[in-house]
Design an enzyme around this catalytic site. Structure first.
Site, PDB file in Angstrom:
ATOM      1  N   GLU A   1      -1.431   0.596  -0.058  1.00 30.04           N
ATOM      2  CA  GLU A   1      -0.521   1.654   0.379  1.00 30.04           C
ATOM      3  C   GLU A   1      -1.042   2.542   1.496  1.00 30.04           C
ATOM      4  OE1 GLU A   1       0.977   0.163  -3.425  1.00 30.04           O
ATOM      5  OE2 GLU A   1      -1.016   0.696  -2.701  1.00 30.04           O
TER       6      GLU A   1
ATOM      7  N   ASP B   1       0.741   3.708  -6.209  1.00 30.80           N
ATOM      8  CA  ASP B   1       1.618   4.215  -7.265  1.00 30.80           C
ATOM      9  C   ASP B   1       1.757   3.135  -8.333  1.00 30.80           C
ATOM     10  OD1 ASP B   1       3.182   2.478  -5.710  1.00 30.80           O
ATOM     11  OD2 ASP B   1       5.009   3.651  -6.017  1.00 30.80           O
TER      12      ASP B   1
ATOM     13  N   GLY C   1       7.165  -3.320  -3.470  1.00 28.34           N
ATOM     14  CA  GLY C   1       8.529  -2.830  -3.359  1.00 28.34           C
ATOM     15  C   GLY C   1       9.134  -3.199  -2.018  1.00 28.34           C
TER      16      GLY C   1
END
Length: 359
Positions: A142, A150, A71
């Site tokens: 992460e 996620d 992301g």
């Protein structure tokens, strides 16, 4: 869905024969996924699902470096500093997209060439046909930015053999093709040089017929021979005990893993361990995505996410100041609050049976 895409659009859509193609087109940002891109992909998939002319969907990334590095964490950093509302909406739609991909009724071919991390795993590793190459570097990194895996990452890693998924989740270590296959993150190895012709052949042939010609043996991996120390060390009940076992192990790679783990956010490490173990008992992907949404929204309000992105991406000093700074300073209540119900903010996804994909 040939809508005359412009070469600078962040997502390019085209159809060739029986195949529809999605190309993430932000090579300067390693094809990092934004909210508008996720919505664009979701709309395309919804339309192609009902289009009898489309038999196969293929997703890949522009440029030579990878499918998708995750992301857009610069945007998340900015948003988290001002309340996090935009990130919450992005994740809601992104996780819905991940669930759609997992249940897609047509072959969804993910070309996982080069870097495939975080959100890139979410748009590929839930697909029905996941292809890695000798250039693939697959990871859920992460914990290094004060976040928790996620996009269904805790679901995928919880299903990996033994404790391999725990090792990858806590350390954020990237894996190559053979290890991605071993961990269940991919299905087939194809040399990167063959991907263009494979994609062209899907215009006129079934996925099964095309794969028969292109699938090969990957270069050797590393995790299979490391299973004894990985399974022993990561089976411990707590993060502190995992570190102690890693340090006590004979394998130099185990001691290296201990150092890697200790450099991550202590809070993120402990929450990730709990999320993985809870995921094993939650059932289908949708239930795990709902849990991940609770965890992600809580992380938005924690200092480690902003600090981790600052250190790794904004200032790039690689010296995050985690708060709390050590594993033993993160108590059970600190972990438990990440899993608290969100009330009317909950993500609720309808669980569906896995589709019968005809090849």
């Amino acid at each position: 869905m040939n809508n005359g895409p412009h070469e600078h659009d962040p997502v390019l859509l085209r159809t060739e024969g029986h195949a529809a193609h999605i190309t993430l087109n932000r090579p300067e940002a390693l094809n990092a996924l934004t909210h508008p891109m996720a919505l664009h992909i979701d709309r395309a998939l919804a339309a192609w699902e009902k289009d009898p002319a489309v038999e196969t969907v293929v997703i890949g990334g522009a440029g030579e470096r990878g499918l998708c590095a995750g992301g857009d964490i610069r945007a998340i950093h900015s948003d988290a500093s001002t309340g996090g509302a935009a990130s919450a909406e992005f994740w809601r739609d992104e996780y819905r997209l991940n669930a759609r991909i997992a249940r897609y009724p047509k072959p969804y071919v993910a070309l996982m060439d080069g870097i495939v991390m975080g959100g890139g795993v979410g748009i590929s590793a839930h697909g029905s046909v996941r292809i890695v190459t000798e250039r693939s570097r697959v990871a859920m990194p992460e914990t290094g930015i004060g976040f928790v895996p996620d996009v269904g990452g805790t679901y995928l890693l919880s299903l990996a053999p033994g404790e391999l998924g725990t090792h990858l989740a806590l350390t954020g270590a990237p894996v190559g093709a053979a290890d991605a296959l071993l961990c269940g993150l991919a299905d087939h190895f194809v040399p990167s040089s063959a991907l263009p012709s494979l994609a062209r052949d899907l215009a006129t042939e079934s996925v099964h017929a095309v794969l028969e010609r292109y699938v090969a043996q990957p270069p050797p991996g590393q995790l299979a021979t490391a299973r004894p120390w990985i399974d022993h060390c990561y089976a411990a009940d707590t993060a502190e005990e995992i570190v102690a076992r890693l340090r006590a192990a004979d394998a130099p790679a185990a001691k290296e893993a201990a150092g890697t783990l200790l450099a991550k956010s202590p809070t993120a490490v402990k929450v990730t361990l709990s999320a993985l173990r809870r995921a094993r008992g939650l059932g289908p992907l949708e239930r795990v995505l709902e849990q991940e949404y609770r965890v992600s929204l809580t992380a938005l309000s924690c200092p480690d996410l902003v600090e981790g992105i600052r250190a790794q991406v904004i200032d790039k000093d690689r010296d995050p100041r985690w708060s709390p700074a050590t594993l033993d300073a993160v108590g059970p209540a600190d972990v438990e609050r990440f899993f608290a119900p969100l009330g009317d903010r909950e993500l609720r996804l309808p669980a569906a049976s896995s589709p019968e994909v005809a090849w």
